[in-house]
Design a protein around this motif. Structure first.
Motif, mmCIF file in Angstrom:
data_model
loop_
_atom_site.group_PDB
_atom_site.id
_atom_site.type_symbol
_atom_site.label_atom_id
_atom_site.label_comp_id
_atom_site.label_asym_id
_atom_site.label_seq_id
_atom_site.Cartn_x
_atom_site.Cartn_y
_atom_site.Cartn_z
ATOM 1 N N PRO A 302 0.773 -1.246 0.000
ATOM 2 C CA PRO A 302 0.000 0.000 0.000
ATOM 3 C C PRO A 302 0.803 1.294 0.000
ATOM 4 O O PRO A 302 0.209 2.373 0.001
ATOM 5 N N SER A 303 2.139 1.232 -0.029
ATOM 6 C CA SER A 303 2.928 2.439 0.233
ATOM 7 C C SER A 303 3.232 3.346 -0.949
ATOM 8 O O SER A 303 3.424 4.551 -0.756
ATOM 9 N N PRO A 304 3.354 2.854 -2.198
ATOM 10 C CA PRO A 304 3.724 3.767 -3.280
ATOM 11 C C PRO A 304 2.748 4.938 -3.420
ATOM 12 O O PRO A 304 1.537 4.788 -3.242
ATOM 13 N N LEU A 305 3.282 6.079 -3.748
ATOM 14 C CA LEU A 305 2.459 7.248 -4.066
ATOM 15 C C LEU A 305 1.922 7.044 -5.477
ATOM 16 O O LEU A 305 2.687 6.848 -6.419
ATOM 17 N N TRP A 306 0.597 7.073 -5.633
ATOM 18 C CA TRP A 306 -0.018 6.807 -6.931
ATOM 19 C C TRP A 306 -0.474 8.131 -7.533
ATOM 20 O O TRP A 306 -1.289 8.839 -6.938
ATOM 21 N N LEU A 307 0.074 8.434 -8.713
ATOM 22 C CA LEU A 307 -0.180 9.707 -9.379
ATOM 23 C C LEU A 307 -0.847 9.486 -10.723
ATOM 24 O O LEU A 307 -0.579 8.489 -11.404
ATOM 25 N N ASP A 308 -1.695 10.437 -11.124
ATOM 26 C CA ASP A 308 -2.233 10.384 -12.480
ATOM 27 C C ASP A 308 -1.191 10.918 -13.456
ATOM 28 O O ASP A 308 -0.059 11.259 -13.067
ATOM 29 N N ALA A 309 -1.549 10.983 -14.725
ATOM 30 C CA ALA A 309 -0.578 11.374 -15.752
ATOM 31 C C ALA A 309 -0.017 12.773 -15.532
ATOM 32 O O ALA A 309 1.104 13.073 -15.945
ATOM 33 N N ARG A 310 -0.772 13.627 -14.852
ATOM 34 C CA ARG A 310 -0.329 15.002 -14.598
ATOM 35 C C ARG A 310 0.376 15.172 -13.254
ATOM 36 O O ARG A 310 0.757 16.269 -12.882
ATOM 37 N N GLY A 311 0.505 14.081 -12.528
ATOM 38 C CA GLY A 311 1.226 14.160 -11.267
ATOM 39 C C GLY A 311 0.366 14.393 -10.050
ATOM 40 O O GLY A 311 0.894 14.626 -8.958
ATOM 41 N N ASN A 312 -0.956 14.308 -10.196
ATOM 42 C CA ASN A 312 -1.851 14.470 -9.061
ATOM 43 C C ASN A 312 -2.067 13.134 -8.360
ATOM 44 O O ASN A 312 -2.241 12.105 -9.027
ATOM 45 N N ARG A 313 -2.106 13.148 -7.034
ATOM 46 C CA ARG A 313 -2.384 11.907 -6.314
ATOM 47 C C ARG A 313 -3.794 11.426 -6.621
ATOM 48 O O ARG A 313 -4.730 12.224 -6.740
ATOM 49 N N LEU A 314 -3.963 10.120 -6.744
ATOM 50 C CA LEU A 314 -5.297 9.574 -6.924
ATOM 51 C C LEU A 314 -6.100 9.774 -5.634
ATOM 52 O O LEU A 314 -5.543 9.772 -4.541
ATOM 53 N N PRO A 315 -7.412 9.932 -5.753
ATOM 54 C CA PRO A 315 -8.226 10.232 -4.571
ATOM 55 C C PRO A 315 -8.372 9.040 -3.636
ATOM 56 O O PRO A 315 -8.208 7.880 -4.032
ATOM 57 N N VAL A 316 -8.700 9.336 -2.392
ATOM 58 C CA VAL A 316 -8.995 8.314 -1.395
ATOM 59 C C VAL A 316 -10.232 7.542 -1.828
ATOM 60 O O VAL A 316 -11.201 8.151 -2.301
ATOM 61 N N PRO A 317 -10.292 6.211 -1.690
ATOM 62 C CA PRO A 317 -9.272 5.293 -1.167
ATOM 63 C C PRO A 317 -8.538 4.548 -2.270
ATOM 64 O O PRO A 317 -8.283 3.345 -2.133
ATOM 65 N N LEU A 318 -8.209 5.216 -3.351
ATOM 66 C CA LEU A 318 -7.584 4.544 -4.487
ATOM 67 C C LEU A 318 -6.078 4.428 -4.268
ATOM 68 O O LEU A 318 -5.262 5.024 -4.963
ATOM 69 N N PHE A 319 -5.742 3.618 -3.276
ATOM 70 C CA PHE A 319 -4.357 3.294 -2.974
ATOM 71 C C PHE A 319 -4.034 1.935 -3.611
ATOM 72 O O PHE A 319 -4.936 1.172 -3.962
ATOM 73 N N PRO A 320 -2.766 1.604 -3.761
ATOM 74 C CA PRO A 320 -2.434 0.299 -4.351
ATOM 75 C C PRO A 320 -3.066 -0.861 -3.579
ATOM 76 O O PRO A 320 -2.915 -0.974 -2.365
ATOM 77 N N GLY A 321 -3.801 -1.714 -4.311
ATOM 78 C CA GLY A 321 -4.375 -2.901 -3.718
ATOM 79 C C GLY A 321 -5.721 -2.720 -3.057
ATOM 80 O O GLY A 321 -6.202 -3.629 -2.379
ATOM 81 N N PHE A 322 -6.394 -1.582 -3.271
ATOM 82 C CA PHE A 322 -7.638 -1.323 -2.557
ATOM 83 C C PHE A 322 -8.887 -1.503 -3.419
ATOM 84 O O PHE A 322 -9.843 -2.138 -2.989
ATOM 85 N N ASP A 323 -8.945 -0.933 -4.599
ATOM 86 C CA ASP A 323 -10.159 -1.017 -5.420
ATOM 87 C C ASP A 323 -9.775 -0.927 -6.888
ATOM 88 O O ASP A 323 -9.622 0.165 -7.437
ATOM 89 N N THR A 324 -9.654 -2.081 -7.520
ATOM 90 C CA THR A 324 -9.177 -2.136 -8.899
ATOM 91 C C THR A 324 -10.083 -1.364 -9.854
ATOM 92 O O THR A 324 -9.616 -0.513 -10.617
#
Length: 551
Positions: A302-324
């Protein structure tokens, strides 16, 4: 006109093997057909990580995981979101499958020699409320031997049927038609393809050398889904998931093209839930591809910072391994078909596993010594190979150099170094004490309360810009096609139904071709570890039902 066999099974993947094994052991004669050469026996299951959904298992209990049938059924309903009239049979199959996973599934597999890795994984964690999507507890049991280890006992059972004269294997037979006599489907016809020495998963010749026609009292369709046919994936892409990606990777070989689904539908079978599908968002280009557009999925902690193509963090709770699929929907609406992970060497060393049997040689080869080597620190050899040779990986000591090379990988330089530095610095400040408002940091800390994750899946929280944790790593992520969640509608005996809701005489379906049961027992989302088990459960059900019908 005489029958050539009691039952014809179309498709030699895991569901087809399970069905054939049951038929042969019930004393029935079977012809098992597949368009690919014999070296591809076992289908997509061979390439899998071997994950199995089990409920209240000894492995869970040893890790102090308190699971129950009631909790699993609550989670399944929250993920599935059944809301259509045609969800009657999918829901019935879902209930039966959860009963199986909480009941005899483990002991049945164990009797056949299947063993499990002792640490249970926690996939699809959800992150919503108690009735929403996700697994409330870890349930992802990895087969010792991964996909090949799961295929092996069913292949052995089928080959034992061959030795006893009850099973005939017919590879390079591509089915093009199902026809009826006196109202019942009893004839399978098609093309014989030229022999092929193509290695497993690689494209095989489609040169036709002849034709065939075979008759049986019953036919079982276990031909898989549509994941290798990107045109068909896009044609069925639902509006709720946004715009279909212009570019996708393939998690399955090209021959997984949906052809047989069309044949079964033309014969009178009803296809439902075509728009329900399961594609991953953490795909990377395979630096050593086996099939066209071959993608590998990253199974990340769950630790990597997940960014969209423009460098914005994905919204909660779209962390690695949470909701495909929640993540897929968000990405599709950004206007870009790729995202980024930003992490450190410390994170990648503990949290990155690559999906697939070939990417986990220690587990696949059942090497205790090599598995224990994962705890020594540093990325696994397959992960290191992608870091060194993968087109989507960037490794740099400084954030400035990292951003420069990230932008060089894309057609537009969309990542702003200053903005990304502010984002990372803000996140790093949240790690100075035990309090935080950053829900990803909260999730990481919560994850480490589970012994399995603390031991092998989640790095200790640390600052991304801490030089001691580096170097920094960025990974460009693509959409990767995988599973078809809809399929041929079937009743609880795996009989294919017609548009009128009546059984199509003589025809059964199992595995992905049947949406793993009923035409879509997962509903809109999967809890993971349910695909292989779905193939086994529906294949077993179809084989037993057909054996009774032709007895």
């Amino acid at each position: 006109m005489a029958y050539d066999a009691d039952v014809i099974v179309i498709g030699a993947g895991l569901a087809g093997l399970a069905a054939t094994a049951e038929l042969a052991e019930a004393g029935r004669s079977v012809i098992l057909l597949d368009q690919e050469p014999e070296q591809s026996l076992g289908g997509q299951a061979h390439w899998s990580f071997g994950g199995l959904f089990l409920v209240d298992s000894p492995e869970q209990r040893r890790l102090r995981i308190r699971d129950s049938h009631e909790l699993a059924w609550q989670d399944w309903l929250g993920a599935a979101g059944f809301d259509r009239p045609e969800d009657h049979w999918p829901r019935e199959w879902a209930r039966a499958y959860v009963d199986f996973a909480a009941g005899e599934k483990r002991s049945w597999l164990r009797r056949q020699g299947v063993r499990l890795f002792p640490v249970v994984g926690w996939a699809e964690r959800g992150g919503y409320d108690a009735r929403g999507h996700g697994n409330s507890v870890p349930r992802f049991h990895i087969t010792w031997g991964t996909g090949p280890g799961l295929v092996a006992p069913f292949e052995r059972r089928v080959r034992a049927g061959v030795a006893r004269g009850r099973v005939r294997l017919r590879f390079r037979h591509r089915v093009t038609g199902l026809t009826r006599t006196a109202g019942a489907v009893d004839t399978v016809s098609g093309e014989i393809l030229e022999p092929s020495a193509a290695e497993r998963g690689t494209p095989s010749s489609r040169e036709v050398t002849g034709a065939f026609e075979l008759r049986a009292q019953a036919v079982i369709v276990t031909s898989g889904g549509i994941g290798g046919n990107h045109d068909l994936v896009r044609a069925n892409w639902p509006e709720r998931l946004g715009t279909p990606p212009q570019r996708m990777l393939s998690g399955v070989p090209a021959h997984v093209d949906g052809h047989m689904l069309g044949v079964a539908e033309s014969a009178g079978g009803r296809m439902i839930n075509r728009d329900r599908m399961w594609h991953y968002t953490e795909g990377i280009e395979n630096w050593d591809p086996i099939w066209p557009r071959h993608g590998i999925r990253i199974l990340s902690g769950p630790s990597p910072l997940w960014l969209d193509a423009r460098g914005n963090r994905l919204p909660v709770p779209l962390f690695p391994g949470f909701d495909t699929l929640g993540t897929l929907e968000h990405i599709a609406r950004t206007g870009y078909d790729y995202t980024w992970f930003v992490l450190t060497r410390k994170i990648i060393s503990k949290e990155f596993t690559l999906s697939g049997s070939e990417q986990n040689p220690d587990l696949t080869d059942k090497s205790v010594r090599d598995v224990l080597g994962r705890a020594l620190g540093g990325p696994t050899a397959p992960v290191q190979a992608f870091m060194d040779r993968g087109a989507d990986f960037v490794v740099e000591r400084s954030l400035g150099d990292l951003v420069r090379r990230m932008n060089a990988l894309t057609t537009e330089p969309l990542i702003d170094e200053a903005a990304l530095r502010r984002e990372i610095t803000a996140r790093d400040r949240e790690l100075t004490n035990s309090f935080t408002k950053d829900l990803q940091v909260t999730a990481v800390r919560g994850t480490r309360k589970y012994l399995g994750d603390r031991l092998i899946r989640t790095a200790a929280p640390h600052r991304l810009l801490d030089p001691k944790a580096g170097p920094l790593i960025a990974v460009r992520l693509h959409i990767i096609t995988r599973k078809t969640l809809g399929g041929l509608e079937t009743d609880l005996s795996a009989r294919v139904l017609t548009e009128g809701g009546q059984p199509l005489p003589g025809v059964y379906a199992a595995g992905e071709a049947a949406g793993f049961g009923g035409g879509g027992m997962h509903g809109y989302r999967s809890l993971e570890g349910t695909f292989l088990g779905g193939c086994l459960f529906s294949g077993r059900t179809a084989g037993r039902a057909a054996a009774r019908a032709v007895g």
